[in-house]
Design a protein around this motif. Sequence first.
Motif, mmCIF file in Angstrom:
data_model
loop_
_atom_site.group_PDB
_atom_site.id
_atom_site.type_symbol
_atom_site.label_atom_id
_atom_site.label_comp_id
_atom_site.label_asym_id
_atom_site.label_seq_id
_atom_site.Cartn_x
_atom_site.Cartn_y
_atom_site.Cartn_z
ATOM 1 N N ALA A 419 0.823 -1.211 0.000
ATOM 2 C CA ALA A 419 0.000 0.000 0.000
ATOM 3 C C ALA A 419 0.857 1.261 0.000
ATOM 4 O O ALA A 419 0.464 2.295 -0.554
ATOM 5 N N ASN A 420 2.041 1.176 0.616
ATOM 6 C CA ASN A 420 2.936 2.326 0.775
ATOM 7 C C ASN A 420 3.999 2.366 -0.326
ATOM 8 O O ASN A 420 5.111 2.850 -0.105
ATOM 9 N N ASP A 421 3.651 1.838 -1.507
ATOM 10 C CA ASP A 421 4.547 1.889 -2.665
ATOM 11 C C ASP A 421 5.902 1.240 -2.409
ATOM 12 O O ASP A 421 6.945 1.745 -2.830
ATOM 13 N N GLY A 422 5.890 0.118 -1.683
ATOM 14 C CA GLY A 422 7.107 -0.659 -1.496
ATOM 15 C C GLY A 422 7.939 -0.298 -0.288
ATOM 16 O O GLY A 422 8.975 -0.917 -0.041
ATOM 17 N N LEU A 423 7.504 0.685 0.505
ATOM 18 C CA LEU A 423 8.272 1.115 1.675
ATOM 19 C C LEU A 423 7.727 0.433 2.926
ATOM 20 O O LEU A 423 6.557 0.608 3.280
ATOM 21 N N LEU A 424 8.575 -0.356 3.592
ATOM 22 C CA LEU A 424 8.187 -1.067 4.810
ATOM 23 C C LEU A 424 8.378 -0.153 6.010
ATOM 24 O O LEU A 424 9.448 0.422 6.198
ATOM 25 N N VAL A 425 7.330 -0.004 6.830
ATOM 26 C CA VAL A 425 7.408 0.872 8.003
ATOM 27 C C VAL A 425 7.283 0.041 9.268
ATOM 28 O O VAL A 425 6.735 -1.062 9.266
ATOM 29 N N GLN A 426 7.804 0.579 10.359
ATOM 30 C CA GLN A 426 7.744 -0.108 11.651
ATOM 31 C C GLN A 426 6.430 0.215 12.352
ATOM 32 O O GLN A 426 6.102 1.381 12.556
#
Length: 698
Positions: A419-426
Amino acid sequence: MIARMYVVLTVLGFLPVMIVWQILGIDIADGQMLREKGKRQASSLQEIPALRGTIYDRAGRTLAVNTTRYDLGVDPTVQGYAAKANILYAELAAITGRSSSAFRAKVSGRSSQKYALLSRDLSERQMERIRELGVPGVRPDPTFARRYNHQSTFAHVLGHVDTDLVGLAGIEKQYDRFLTGTPGKRIRKRDRRGVTTASVAGDDVSPRHGESIVLTIDLVRQSIVEEELARGVAEAGATWGVAAAMNPRTGEILALSNVPTYDPNRPGAFSSAERRNRAVTDQIEPGSTFKLVSAVTALEEKVAALSDTVDTGKGWHVFGGRTMRDTHAHGKITLLDAIALSSNVGIAKTALKVEPGDLYQRARDMGFGQPTYVDLPGEVAGRLKKPSEWSGTSRTSISIGYEVTATPLQILASYAALANDGLLVQPYVVAERRDFEGNTVWKAKPDSVRRAFKARTARKLKPAFEEVVLSGTAKRAQIDGLRIAGKTGTAHKVIEGQYRRDKSRATFVGFFPVEDPQVALIVVMDEPETSSYGGVVSAPVFQRIAQRWIPTLPQAPGFFNDAAASTSVRETTVPLVEGKPLAIAQSQITAAGYYVKASSVEPESVVRRQSPRPGEVLEHNQRVELVSATDDAADQEWVSDVVDSNLMPNLKGLGVRQAVYWLSTKGITAKIEGNGTIARQYPAPGKPVAREATLVAR
């Protein structure tokens, strides 16, 4: 004879000198130490307890607070006590329901001359009534406890404390050192009789009260998730369920729920399984939800495109001597269709084009095989085998979510990355910490872990996972006008070393709206009886949660396309909020599109009647009146104030305490089986009210 007398006189003459010498020796050698010891014996150190910090939801509603209870004793020898004793006994009788003579007997039969214990566990309000009497000799002894205002709501997020107010689970444990604070001290003088008085010379050290915690979760949305998950688990006949939501841009946890659940006010009454936060502690095989990793790897390594054709044959294929099957035969389909239709054969054949090391590394990049480092205790890392440990069938098995384990939160985080265009968040649960005066001392900052895959890969894949909802295996997650993307998953469970086709876990994970994702949400069901498919048992729970959440989100007007907005429903049924705390009831009525008129301002008071009645169809922006009980007397009044309907309401999803309370108002005896939230009820909803009702809780 005379010589002996001189000897005795000489010794007697030296005796005072020897005594003085000894005194001087003690004074010189041990004087300072003895003087300090005397001071300590003449004084005592009294600890001033520090208050444990409050826990709030993101809107500032109190979730966990400190309470004070009192054991009430008296000193009957104090002047003036006897003159007002009968007034005190009468008030205690009114508060506790016991007779005045019982308290009089406690005083007359006391074992200590100056103390008699009259009553235990009085509330602050009850103690205030005693203080107002002005009776001399009253000796209240306060004890501190923790109260969770909304019972089982937030249970696995908040956790609980022990009798010493030490955090044992959840946020209470994770942030215990910040919530606890540091006790102060007060020096008291003690006379020869042991009586202590305030020491004027003593310097008091004020306590440093614990910091308060503000969560990222809203009470209204959390209660919606808990209700819908409990309903879904009951309808599916599942052994347990998990639902969690997060903001895919920031990592804020927006909701986290487990069924069965427990009441943190009395954790000892529930089993360890009910207290278990499975969202972070349980490792499960992701099943088809892991196909996201396989699709990302194929596109990133440029071994396949979504338009490429893959031959799935007659719905089965043999890989390394093991037969893999699809639910239906699809023949030749595109990779996009393989995702939408959840073709195991299609994804496995695509995965054979990928190097094992690339598939492994992509899974690592997307957060598998490692903790998310969410700020909750007990998180496990899951299991992702290195390629050197793989067998001949591992690549195809892992590509469809077997031979790999993950927590529900890890799976959710991977879809949040899509959903975040490939950016993994904590992910994180605590938004900020505040000192006792309310000043912010720390604030969470969204933190991206890594770029898991390219933004253009995410943009290519979103339509494929949207197609899962539009025409694939998750049609039951659809909401008119709202673009939703996601993936279903079914994973058979290993029992005694063998996969059992009759025992499975069903999952749906997705996000919305696709064009600007605000919410990523996962629903997991363990061993559902009605169906093993995530699209059948988990997707409807996702859909109901999303529908009820939309009015609570500030960006909601932009979620729908113009066509859907012009035909949107402008009337709905009034939700049932009787028996619920006023804070939750008000929020749910508001979320349904109505205005609230409440008879009380106490957020913890219980709604005892609502008008219009639950289930009535009402246009939006109309007023719903809530009458609540704010004290024990009002609650008792409600017992005789029978609710209009003579039909059984739907009690499923309510806590046992709420359900029993409602039944008591109808004069119905409740028979309870189990703990947690109501999963089944007899008579069924809509049936005539009976004298006895059986409630099955999980």
